[in-house]
Enzyme design. Structure first.
Site, short mmCIF file in Angstrom:
data_model
loop_
_atom_site.label_atom_id
_atom_site.label_comp_id
_atom_site.label_asym_id
_atom_site.label_seq_id
_atom_site.Cartn_x
_atom_site.Cartn_y
_atom_site.Cartn_z
N CYS A 2 -4.38 41.89 10.72
CA CYS A 2 -3.99 42.96 9.80
C CYS A 2 -4.88 43.00 8.55
O CYS A 2 -5.28 41.97 8.03
CB CYS A 2 -2.57 42.77 9.32
SG CYS A 2 -1.38 42.67 10.66
N ARG A 27 -11.58 43.34 11.59
CA ARG A 27 -10.62 42.24 11.69
C ARG A 27 -9.79 42.35 12.96
O ARG A 27 -9.16 41.37 13.37
CB ARG A 27 -9.69 42.25 10.47
CG ARG A 27 -10.43 42.00 9.16
CD ARG A 27 -9.52 42.25 7.98
NE ARG A 27 -8.47 41.25 7.85
CZ ARG A 27 -8.59 40.11 7.20
NH1 ARG A 27 -9.73 39.80 6.63
NH2 ARG A 27 -7.59 39.26 7.11
N TRP A 72 -2.25 44.50 13.45
CA TRP A 72 -2.50 43.80 14.70
C TRP A 72 -1.14 43.27 15.12
O TRP A 72 -0.56 42.41 14.46
CB TRP A 72 -3.50 42.66 14.46
CG TRP A 72 -3.99 41.99 15.70
CD1 TRP A 72 -5.02 42.40 16.50
CD2 TRP A 72 -3.51 40.78 16.27
NE1 TRP A 72 -5.19 41.52 17.53
CE2 TRP A 72 -4.29 40.52 17.43
CE3 TRP A 72 -2.50 39.87 15.94
CZ2 TRP A 72 -4.08 39.40 18.24
CZ3 TRP A 72 -2.29 38.77 16.75
CH2 TRP A 72 -3.08 38.54 17.89
N ASN A 97 0.62 41.41 5.80
CA ASN A 97 -0.18 40.66 6.77
C ASN A 97 0.42 39.26 6.81
O ASN A 97 0.56 38.62 5.76
CB ASN A 97 -1.65 40.61 6.30
CG ASN A 97 -2.49 39.67 7.13
OD1 ASN A 97 -2.10 39.25 8.22
ND2 ASN A 97 -3.67 39.34 6.61
N GLU A 481 -19.09 28.32 25.54
CA GLU A 481 -19.27 29.42 24.60
C GLU A 481 -19.76 30.67 25.34
O GLU A 481 -19.32 31.79 25.05
CB GLU A 481 -20.24 28.99 23.49
CG GLU A 481 -20.58 30.03 22.46
CD GLU A 481 -19.40 30.62 21.70
OE1 GLU A 481 -18.28 30.11 21.80
OE2 GLU A 481 -19.60 31.64 21.02
N LYS A 485 -17.75 34.20 25.38
CA LYS A 485 -18.35 35.47 24.96
C LYS A 485 -18.16 36.53 26.05
O LYS A 485 -17.77 37.66 25.78
CB LYS A 485 -19.86 35.33 24.69
CG LYS A 485 -20.28 34.60 23.45
CD LYS A 485 -20.10 35.34 22.16
CE LYS A 485 -18.76 35.16 21.55
NZ LYS A 485 -18.46 33.97 20.83
N GLU A 488 -14.46 37.58 26.38
CA GLU A 488 -13.98 38.30 25.19
C GLU A 488 -14.39 39.77 25.20
O GLU A 488 -13.58 40.63 24.88
CB GLU A 488 -14.59 37.68 23.92
CG GLU A 488 -13.85 36.51 23.35
CD GLU A 488 -14.53 35.98 22.08
OE1 GLU A 488 -13.82 35.74 21.11
OE2 GLU A 488 -15.78 35.81 22.06
N HIS A 504 -15.43 18.90 42.16
CA HIS A 504 -14.03 18.49 42.02
C HIS A 504 -13.12 19.70 41.89
O HIS A 504 -12.02 19.59 41.34
CB HIS A 504 -13.88 17.55 40.81
CG HIS A 504 -14.67 16.29 40.95
ND1 HIS A 504 -14.41 15.35 41.92
CD2 HIS A 504 -15.75 15.84 40.28
CE1 HIS A 504 -15.29 14.37 41.83
NE2 HIS A 504 -16.12 14.64 40.83
N LYS A 603 -10.48 39.34 14.55
CA LYS A 603 -11.57 38.56 13.98
C LYS A 603 -11.04 37.37 13.19
O LYS A 603 -11.52 36.26 13.28
CB LYS A 603 -12.39 39.47 13.05
CG LYS A 603 -13.56 38.78 12.39
CD LYS A 603 -14.65 38.56 13.38
CE LYS A 603 -15.79 37.73 12.85
NZ LYS A 603 -16.55 37.13 13.97
C1 G6P Z 1 -10.82 34.40 16.50
C2 G6P Z 1 -12.17 35.07 16.58
C3 G6P Z 1 -13.20 34.08 17.12
C4 G6P Z 1 -13.21 32.83 16.26
C5 G6P Z 1 -11.82 32.21 16.12
C6 G6P Z 1 -11.79 31.13 15.05
O1 G6P Z 1 -10.35 34.10 17.78
O2 G6P Z 1 -12.11 36.19 17.43
O3 G6P Z 1 -14.48 34.68 17.10
O4 G6P Z 1 -14.07 31.89 16.82
O5 G6P Z 1 -10.88 33.22 15.72
O6 G6P Z 1 -12.05 31.74 13.81
P1 G6P Z 1 -12.69 31.02 12.56
O7 G6P Z 1 -12.77 32.11 11.51
O8 G6P Z 1 -11.73 29.94 12.15
O9 G6P Z 1 -14.00 30.49 12.95
#
Ligand code: G6P
Length: 608
Positions: A2, A27, A72, A97, A481, A485, A488, A504, A603
């Site tokens: 939010c 966000r 959100w 928020n 990672e 990505k 996501e 395994h 975000k």
């Molecule tokens: C959310 C974002 C990710 C981020 C995670 C941790 O899930 O979408 O991109 O890695 O939060 O956020 P931070 O701000 O603590 O790195």
């Protein structure tokens, strides 16, 4: 998550609120709304679409005071009736928020007292509670303070009243909120990017602060209700840094900003001939001398940075290291070690679980704390004794890219400083590492040149349902990672495995429909990895290999090679991340998903 914007100004606030919301879109949100006071009445507009749709609905709305919100969903589905602002008895409007934990109990009490609920949100209780005090003759500030005293949970709120068109009250506890002090008015926002068109002068609020903003100034009260002064700071965030410029998406822009982001993060170190603990804060030398291990706490991509760092810290610095997902650590019974350095890693510095994990660690007796963070005034930075700021600049795309690689750079510096302090680094090794760090931005630039090839490769993924990522050792977290990505932003189901684990379990999934993406640096585990790749080929799996120079993995039928320009030694995970970011980006383009605002994600995850 939010976003809040509010304004008390000398001219119509609606354009300011809408532009602020647009800037907070990154966000993550699913609905938006705003309310102004006009002719003694609250005028509200809400929409389940994008801010641009709210803008379309607002053409006839105006007022000199207003609050706005991107929501959100937590309590209740994304819908217009659940969108903020929420209004109590046509008199009090509120945006929020956070999460109110005792809302069910409050809801029953308020309903018994005649309050009607028109949404499924926890927020609606806040408006009604403030109203219940307001009608007893309290001013908006006092009514808000009285209501806040009854709330359990986390909040940043903005409140206005229909019959008080000169006053906006806001408060924060557990969720971010700041004040903007401009020539044309006073403002509130979840982060400074929302206010850049109107002011750079900001006041970062402390936990528990409640503020009254009027036409002649503002007053801040702390959690105990005492009037306090807080420093007005000039934000250095540049307006251009939050604009898209020549790029199609923020994610693409941010992937390309990595050479500069890394150069900025490493600037002070690369300009010197040796490493000093002081880069982590004045007390770093003493703290580092007192620790015997490291505990890293983080979420999402930041957690993956921690997993890479564990390899560096144990191998180069000889310091035992544990890495835990913050949301798990905060609730599990662990054995505290006061000699451990607790390192929290976060792009935003506001992630609720990481904050809670840090507080939990402190309660367990951990006093050595370090934040690695991209936002200087964030909660995590303020809560830690030591800090290292990554200087990636604002990251708008929900999928973290430049924040991750700069976190890795900061964690590598931590490794080197600890290694040096423990006598594990010769002068020559230190110089060599510094040279490699100086080279990192240009090495990153060279990897970015693979972009056109990766764009072509991505076409092969557009119709895939699943993908498997493999890595070994230091690069297993990079496989994690890469998979994160891809899922996501392209919504393709992707999993990552240490390549040795293939037989395994995941090998059962491999057939001609399963793309297998492998991170293949030219390191000690290369030959082992090659055997794992053979296991995939023998089952008909299609291999996509990101290979360093001289790995001698040949491009044959069913094996596609992306040649990395060089092998970067310990820094290789930073370089190997970049093609995987680009792959996810171009696959998402193929699939036509919302790259910068993927569905259901946020975000800055400021609620649990
Ligand atoms: C959310 C974002 C990710 C981020 C995670 C941790 O899930 O979408 O991109 O890695 O939060 O956020 P931070 O701000 O603590 O790195």
């Amino acid at each position: 998550m939010c976003g809040i914007v509010g304004a008390v100004a000398q001219s119509n606030v609606v354009p300011i609120l809408l532009e602020g919301l647009r800037r907070l879109e990154y966000r993550g949100y699913d609905s938006a709304g705003l309310v102004v006071v006009h002719d003694g009445k609250l005028e509200r507009i809400r929409s389940t679409g994008r801010v641009v749709e709210l803008t379309g609905k607002s053409t006839n709305t105006q007022g000199l005071i207003g609050i706005a919100h991107t929501r959100w969903a937590t309590h209740g589905i994304p819908s217009e009736r659940n969108a903020h602002p929420h209004i109590s008895k046509n008199q009090i409007a509120v945006v929020h928020n956070g999460i109110i934990e005792n809302y069910e109990e409050l809801r029953s009490l308020l309903a018994a007292n005649g309050y009607e609920f028109t949404s499924d949100t926890d927020t609606e209780v806040i408006g009604h509670l403030i109203h219940s005090h307001y009608v007893q003759g309290k001013k908006l500030l006092e009514a808000t303070q009285a209501a806040l005293a009854e709330l359990v949970g986390a909040y940043a709120i903005g409140v206005i009243a229909a019959d008080d068109p000169d006053r906006l009250v806001c408060a924060r506890r557990g969720s971010p909120l700041l004040l903007g002090v401009g020539d044309s008015g006073l403002f509130i926002a979840s982060d400074v990017s929302a206010l850049l068109p109107v002011t750079r002068q900001v006041v970062y609020l402390e936990e528990g602060d409640v503020v009254e903003l009027g036409r002649s100034g503002y007053r801040i009260y702390d959690a105990a209700g005492k009037k306090v002064d807080r420093v007005v700071q000039t934000s250095e965030l540049s307006n251009e840094s939050v604009q898209l410029g020549e790029y199609r998406h923020y994610m693409q822009k941010e992937i390309h900003e990595q050479p500069q982001a890394l150069a900025n993060t490493l600037e002070s170190v690369c300009n010197s001939q040796s490493l000093v603990p002081g880069i982590f804060g004045a007390e770093a030398a003493a703290t580092f001398a007192d620790i015997d291990s490291i505990l890293i706490l983080a979420c999402g991509t930041s957690f993956h940075a921690g997993l890479v760092a564990r390899f560096w810290l144990e191998e180069i610095a000889g310091v035992r290291c544990n890495v835990e997902v913050a949301s798990e650590y905060r609730y599990r019974t662990s054995v505290p070690n006061p000699k451990s350095l607790v390192v929290v890693i976060s792009q935003s510095g506001e992630t609720a679980d990481t904050q809670a994990a840090l507080n939990h660690a402190k309660l367990l007796g951990h006093s050595h704390t370090l934040a690695i963070c991209n936002v200087p005034e964030s909660a995590l930075v303020r809560l830690c004794k030591l800090r290292m700021l990554t200087r990636a600049g604002p990251e708008i795309g929900v999928a973290s890219t430049k924040a991750f690689t700069t976190q890795l750079a900061a964690l590598f510096l931590l490794t080197l400083v600890l290694a040096k302090q423990r006598g594990r680094l010769t002068e020559q090794q230190e110089l060599q590492h510094l040279n490699e760090l100086r080279h990192l931005p240009s090495a990153t630039q060279m990897v970015l040149e693979l972009e056109p090839q990766i764009a072509v490769l991505a076409e092969k993924f557009a119709n895939k349902q699943h993908a498997l990522f493999l890595g070994r050792g230091l690069h297993y977290p990079i496989a994690l990672e890469g998979a994160l990505k891809l899922k996501e932003i392209s919504y393709i189901h992707a999993e990552a495995y240490p390549a040795g684990e293939l037989k395994h379990g995941p090998l059962a999934l491999v057939d001609q429909y399963m793309p297998v993406i492998s991170v293949a640096p030219n390191d000690a585990l290369l030959e082992k990895l090659k055997s794992n790749l053979q296991e995939v080929r023998a089952r008909g799996g299609e291999l996509y290999v990101f290979a360093d120079a001289n790995t001698h993995i040949r491009e044959v039928d069913g094996v596609h090679i992306m040649q990395m320009p060089e092998h970067a030694g310990y820094l290789s995970p930073i370089l190997h991340t970049i093609p995987l970011q680009l792959l996810a980006y171009y696959v998402a383009l193929q699939k036509g998903t919302d790259v910068d605002k993927p569905r259901n994600l946020a975000k800055s995850v400021t609620v649990e």
